[in-house]
Scaffold this active site. Structure first.
Site, mmCIF file in Angstrom:
data_model
loop_
_atom_site.group_PDB
_atom_site.id
_atom_site.type_symbol
_atom_site.label_atom_id
_atom_site.label_comp_id
_atom_site.label_asym_id
_atom_site.label_seq_id
_atom_site.Cartn_x
_atom_site.Cartn_y
_atom_site.Cartn_z
ATOM 1 N N HIS A 1 7.119 19.096 -10.322
ATOM 2 C CA HIS A 1 5.892 18.026 -10.755
ATOM 3 C C HIS A 1 5.013 17.486 -9.688
ATOM 4 O O HIS A 1 4.145 17.269 -9.852
ATOM 5 C CB HIS A 1 6.743 17.378 -11.642
ATOM 6 C CG HIS A 1 5.660 16.039 -12.187
ATOM 7 N ND1 HIS A 1 4.740 16.250 -13.021
ATOM 8 C CD2 HIS A 1 5.879 14.641 -12.040
ATOM 9 C CE1 HIS A 1 4.191 15.219 -13.237
ATOM 10 N NE2 HIS A 1 4.865 14.030 -12.668
ATOM 11 N N HIS B 1 2.652 19.088 -18.822
ATOM 12 C CA HIS B 1 1.209 19.474 -19.103
ATOM 13 C C HIS B 1 1.368 20.784 -20.044
ATOM 14 O O HIS B 1 0.242 21.592 -20.416
ATOM 15 C CB HIS B 1 0.283 20.175 -18.127
ATOM 16 C CG HIS B 1 -0.073 18.794 -17.239
ATOM 17 N ND1 HIS B 1 -0.876 17.992 -17.606
ATOM 18 C CD2 HIS B 1 0.370 18.511 -15.931
ATOM 19 C CE1 HIS B 1 -1.043 16.897 -16.597
ATOM 20 N NE2 HIS B 1 -0.064 17.138 -15.434
ATOM 21 N N HIS C 1 4.208 18.336 -6.553
ATOM 22 C CA HIS C 1 3.488 19.355 -6.011
ATOM 23 C C HIS C 1 3.478 19.161 -4.388
ATOM 24 O O HIS C 1 2.876 19.947 -3.767
ATOM 25 C CB HIS C 1 1.788 18.954 -6.136
ATOM 26 C CG HIS C 1 1.593 19.757 -7.827
ATOM 27 N ND1 HIS C 1 0.475 20.006 -7.796
ATOM 28 C CD2 HIS C 1 2.247 19.517 -8.753
ATOM 29 C CE1 HIS C 1 0.060 20.313 -9.285
ATOM 30 N NE2 HIS C 1 1.301 19.945 -9.712
ATOM 31 N N ASP D 1 4.902 24.573 -8.993
ATOM 32 C CA ASP D 1 3.970 24.416 -9.787
ATOM 33 C C ASP D 1 2.289 25.351 -9.353
ATOM 34 O O ASP D 1 1.691 24.989 -8.309
ATOM 35 C CB ASP D 1 3.387 23.012 -10.123
ATOM 36 C CG ASP D 1 4.550 22.456 -10.442
ATOM 37 O OD1 ASP D 1 5.651 22.565 -9.843
ATOM 38 O OD2 ASP D 1 4.139 21.214 -11.375
ATOM 39 N N GLU E 1 2.676 25.528 -15.278
ATOM 40 C CA GLU E 1 2.098 24.531 -16.047
ATOM 41 C C GLU E 1 0.766 24.016 -15.901
ATOM 42 O O GLU E 1 0.275 23.429 -16.735
ATOM 43 C CB GLU E 1 2.958 23.215 -16.271
ATOM 44 C CG GLU E 1 3.118 22.431 -15.065
ATOM 45 C CD GLU E 1 3.344 20.932 -15.454
ATOM 46 O OE1 GLU E 1 3.408 20.609 -16.686
ATOM 47 O OE2 GLU E 1 3.009 20.315 -14.547
ATOM 48 N N ASN E 2 0.318 24.555 -14.680
ATOM 49 C CA ASN E 2 -1.030 23.884 -14.092
ATOM 50 C C ASN E 2 -1.889 25.046 -14.107
ATOM 51 O O ASN E 2 -3.164 24.979 -13.402
ATOM 52 C CB ASN E 2 -1.390 23.024 -12.898
ATOM 53 C CG ASN E 2 -0.208 21.869 -13.054
ATOM 54 O OD1 ASN E 2 -0.897 20.883 -13.868
ATOM 55 N ND2 ASN E 2 0.835 21.601 -12.391
ATOM 56 N N HIS F 1 11.635 19.101 -14.122
ATOM 57 C CA HIS F 1 10.003 18.699 -13.858
ATOM 58 C C HIS F 1 10.102 17.143 -13.969
ATOM 59 O O HIS F 1 10.051 16.824 -15.007
ATOM 60 C CB HIS F 1 9.403 19.408 -15.286
ATOM 61 C CG HIS F 1 7.856 19.353 -14.793
ATOM 62 N ND1 HIS F 1 7.380 20.171 -13.791
ATOM 63 C CD2 HIS F 1 6.667 18.533 -15.052
ATOM 64 C CE1 HIS F 1 6.139 19.993 -13.632
ATOM 65 N NE2 HIS F 1 5.895 18.979 -14.611
#
Length: 263
Positions: free
Chosen positions: A176, A67, A178, A8, A39-40, A151
Site C-alpha cells: 500500500h 483501489h 509503495h 504494488d 491494484e494500481n 494492504h
C-alpha cells in the site's frame, strides 16, 4: 523452497516490467511461485480484466487492496479470474474472493490471503484480525504454506497482524505505501514479515506519479491530476521468502529492488 512477492504494480510501465523481469527473478531466486499486488496496474488506479490477464501471464496470483473497484466494470469481471484475490475483509456481498488455495509447483498447496487495514484507510473494511482467524479455521489442515498480503497504511497495524499470526502463517507481507521498508525479518514462530514490500513503478517519481504534479498538489493544497510515469527507469521491489513446505515455516526473507528501462 522459495516464493516471490512483488509490491504494488503501477501502470503500464509496471506491467511491462513484471513481464520482462519475473522470468529472470524466478531463475535468480529459484522461486516456483510468484505473487504480485496489482491494484494500481490500470493507469495507476485499480485493475481491469485486460491488465489482470497481462499480469497473470507472468505471475501465479494477483492480489489487490483499497483501489480494487476504481475501474468501472471490474466488479463484473473479477469473478472470471480464479487467481485474483481481493481483500477478504470486504463486505460479503462484494464480488471476488478474499483467499485462494493453489497448486504449488514446489510441492503441496499454497494459500494466498488478502486483507486490508483499518487505521488511516478511507475504505470501509471489517476487522482484519477477526477475518484472518476465520479464514485460517476454514483452511484444510494439509495446507501449510500460507501467505498474507496485508494492504494497510500504519506500520503499527502491519506489525501487529504479523505478530498476531506468527507461527500460524508463512508470511505477512505489507503493501500500500509503495516504499520498501528496511524491517524484513523472521518472527520467533517462523513467520516472515515486512511492513511494506514497495512498488513496481517509475524510479524518478513520487509513488509512481509525476513529481511536478505531486509537488503542485502538496505545495498549493489544490486538487490536481497525478499522471503515472510510464517510461524511463522502472523499479521493481519485492521479497523472496525461503520456507519449508512441510511445516509452513519461513527461514529467510530477502528484500530486493531491480531496475528495467522502458523507452
Amino acid at each position: 523452497m522459495r516464493f516471490i512477492f512483488i509490491g504494488d504494480v503501477v501502470g503500464k510501465g509496471g506491467r511491462e516490467t513484471i513481464k520482462q523481469l519475473v522470468p529472470e527473478l524466478r531463475r535468480e531466486y529459484n522461486a516456483q511461485f510468484v505473487i504480485v499486488n496489482g491494484e494500481n496496474s490500470a493507469g495507476g488506479n485499480g485493475l481491469t480484466g485486460s491488465c489482470l490477464r497481462e499480469l497473470l501471464h507472468s505471475c501465479d496470483v494477483v492480489t489487490s487492496g483499497d483501489h480494487t473497484w476504481d475501474q468501472k466494470g471490474f466488479d463484473l469481471e473479477i469473478d472470471r479470474f480464479d487467481r485474483m484475490i481481493r481483500p477478504a475483509n470486504y463486505h460479503a456481498c462484494q464480488p471476488g474472493r478474499g483467499y485462494g488455495i493453489f497448486d504449488n509447483p514446489a510441492g503441496g498447496k499454497i494459500a494466498v490471503i488478502a486483507l486490508q487495514g483499518k487505521v488511516f484507510m478511507k475504505e470501509s473494511a471489517g476487522c482484519p484480525f477477526e477475518t484472518a482467524d476465520k479464514i485460517l479455521a476454514e483452511l484444510p489442515a494439509a495446507v501449510k504454506t500460507i501467505v498474507v498480503d496485508f494492504h494497510a497504511e500504519a506500520t503499527s497495524e502491519k506489525l501487529a497482524l504479523a505478530s498476531y499470526l506468527d507461527g500460524r502463517v508463512t508470511a505477512v507481507l505489507g503493501t500500500h505505501t509503495h516504499v520498501q521498508t528496511a524491517d524484513a525479518r523472521i518472527l520467533p514462530g517462523g513467520t516472515a514479515a515486512i511492513t511494506d514490500t514497495g512498488m513496481t513503478g517509475a524510479d524518478a517519481s513520487i509513488l509512481g506519479r509525476a513529481i511536478p504534479d505531486v509537488l503542485k498538489k502538496f505545495s498549493s493544497g489544490m486538487p490536481c491530476r497525478l499522471p503515472v510515469v510510464e517510461s524511463g527507469t522502472i523499479r521493481l521491489d519485492g521479497v523472496a521468502v525461503t520456507y519449508d513446505h512441510v511445516s509452513g515455516r519461513a527461514s529467510a526473507i530477502e528484500s530486493f529492488s531491480k531496475r528495467f528501462e522502458i523507452q
